[in-house]
Design a protein around this motif. Structure first.
Motif, PDB file in Angstrom:
ATOM      1  N   UNK A   1      -5.509   5.570  -1.053  1.00 46.22           N
ATOM      2  CA  UNK A   1      -4.336   4.763  -0.711  1.00 46.22           C
ATOM      3  C   UNK A   1      -3.744   5.180   0.634  1.00 46.22           C
ATOM      4  N   UNK A   2      -3.763   6.465   0.925  1.00 50.43           N
ATOM      5  CA  UNK A   2      -3.266   6.919   2.229  1.00 50.43           C
ATOM      6  C   UNK A   2      -4.124   6.320   3.338  1.00 50.43           C
ATOM      7  N   UNK A   3      -5.435   6.376   3.187  1.00 50.13           N
ATOM      8  CA  UNK A   3      -6.329   5.805   4.208  1.00 50.13           C
ATOM      9  C   UNK A   3      -6.091   4.306   4.357  1.00 50.13           C
ATOM     10  N   UNK A   4      -5.937   3.616   3.232  1.00 48.40           N
ATOM     11  CA  UNK A   4      -5.704   2.171   3.286  1.00 48.40           C
ATOM     12  C   UNK A   4      -4.379   1.858   3.979  1.00 48.40           C
ATOM     13  N   UNK A   5      -3.340   2.638   3.672  1.00 44.38           N
ATOM     14  CA  UNK A   5      -2.042   2.422   4.307  1.00 44.38           C
ATOM     15  C   UNK A   5      -2.136   2.655   5.821  1.00 44.38           C
ATOM     16  N   UNK A   6      -2.830   3.703   6.216  1.00 45.85           N
ATOM     17  CA  UNK A   6      -3.012   3.977   7.648  1.00 45.85           C
ATOM     18  C   UNK A   6      -3.794   2.844   8.313  1.00 45.85           C
ATOM     19  N   UNK A   7      -4.822   2.352   7.653  1.00 45.47           N
ATOM     20  CA  UNK A   7      -5.615   1.252   8.195  1.00 45.47           C
ATOM     21  C   UNK A   7      -4.787  -0.013   8.375  1.00 45.47           C
TER      22      UNK A   7
ATOM     23  N   UNK B   1       0.830  -1.207   0.000  1.00 42.90           N
ATOM     24  CA  UNK B   1       0.000   0.000   0.000  1.00 42.90           C
ATOM     25  C   UNK B   1       0.862   1.253   0.000  1.00 42.90           C
ATOM     26  N   UNK B   2       2.000   1.229   0.699  1.00 45.45           N
ATOM     27  CA  UNK B   2       2.921   2.377   0.660  1.00 45.45           C
ATOM     28  C   UNK B   2       3.438   2.600  -0.755  1.00 45.45           C
ATOM     29  N   UNK B   3       3.715   1.517  -1.467  1.00 50.41           N
ATOM     30  CA  UNK B   3       4.139   1.627  -2.869  1.00 50.41           C
ATOM     31  C   UNK B   3       3.016   2.249  -3.694  1.00 50.41           C
TER      32      UNK B   3
ATOM     33  N   UNK C   1      -1.680   0.035   9.216  1.00 50.63           N
ATOM     34  CA  UNK C   1      -0.677   0.259  10.250  1.00 50.63           C
ATOM     35  C   UNK C   1       0.488   1.147   9.860  1.00 50.63           C
ATOM     36  N   UNK C   2       0.481   1.683   8.658  1.00 46.98           N
ATOM     37  CA  UNK C   2       1.552   2.604   8.259  1.00 46.98           C
ATOM     38  C   UNK C   2       1.459   3.871   9.090  1.00 46.98           C
ATOM     39  N   UNK C   3       2.599   4.454   9.372  1.00 46.78           N
ATOM     40  CA  UNK C   3       2.614   5.718  10.112  1.00 46.78           C
ATOM     41  C   UNK C   3       2.579   6.879   9.114  1.00 46.78           C
ATOM     42  N   UNK C   4       2.147   8.051   9.570  1.00 44.29           N
ATOM     43  CA  UNK C   4       2.202   9.215   8.685  1.00 44.29           C
ATOM     44  C   UNK C   4       3.627   9.477   8.172  1.00 44.29           C
ATOM     45  N   UNK C   5       4.616   9.229   8.997  1.00 44.05           N
ATOM     46  CA  UNK C   5       6.001   9.414   8.573  1.00 44.05           C
ATOM     47  C   UNK C   5       6.400   8.471   7.455  1.00 44.05           C
ATOM     48  N   UNK C   6       5.947   7.228   7.525  1.00 46.71           N
ATOM     49  CA  UNK C   6       6.247   6.262   6.455  1.00 46.71           C
ATOM     50  C   UNK C   6       5.595   6.691   5.152  1.00 46.71           C
ATOM     51  N   UNK C   7       4.377   7.185   5.246  1.00 46.98           N
ATOM     52  CA  UNK C   7       3.670   7.640   4.044  1.00 46.98           C
ATOM     53  C   UNK C   7       4.385   8.844   3.436  1.00 46.98           C
ATOM     54  N   UNK C   8       4.767   9.792   4.274  1.00 42.11           N
ATOM     55  CA  UNK C   8       5.477  10.978   3.783  1.00 42.11           C
ATOM     56  C   UNK C   8       6.808  10.589   3.148  1.00 42.11           C
TER      57      UNK C   8
END
Length: 78
Positions: free
Chosen positions: A37-43, A16-18, A45-52
């Motif tokens: 995709x951001x919402x899915x990644x957060x759901x 999902x991060x990809x 367990x991704x952190x906001x920092x990982x997404x950024x």
């Protein structure tokens, strides 16, 4: 929606991060797809920092690619 399913060996959160990075890096990105995709990644367990970080890396790579193409086109111009 971006499909990172070809990276089946990776955990779902990494796929999902990809997908976030690819969706954000596309020149004509659809903001709604990026948000999904951001919402899915957060759901997952991704952190906001990982997404950024994923978005920053993808955009940086995209920028370097654009610069390379611009240089090649300038060199090829008559």
């Amino acid at each position: 929606m971006v499909d990172a399913g070809g990276a089946a060996g990776l955990p779902a959160v990494d796929r999902e991060l990809i997908a976030v990075a690819v969706a954000a890096a596309v020149t004509l990105a659809d903001a709604d797809v990026v948000r999904e995709h951001i919402r899915a990644a957060l759901d997952l367990g991704a952190t906001p920092g990982q997404i950024a970080e994923a978005v920053a890396l993808a955009c940086g790579i995209g920028l370097h690619g654009c610069l390379l193409v611009a240089d090649e086109l300038a060199a090829a111009a008559p």
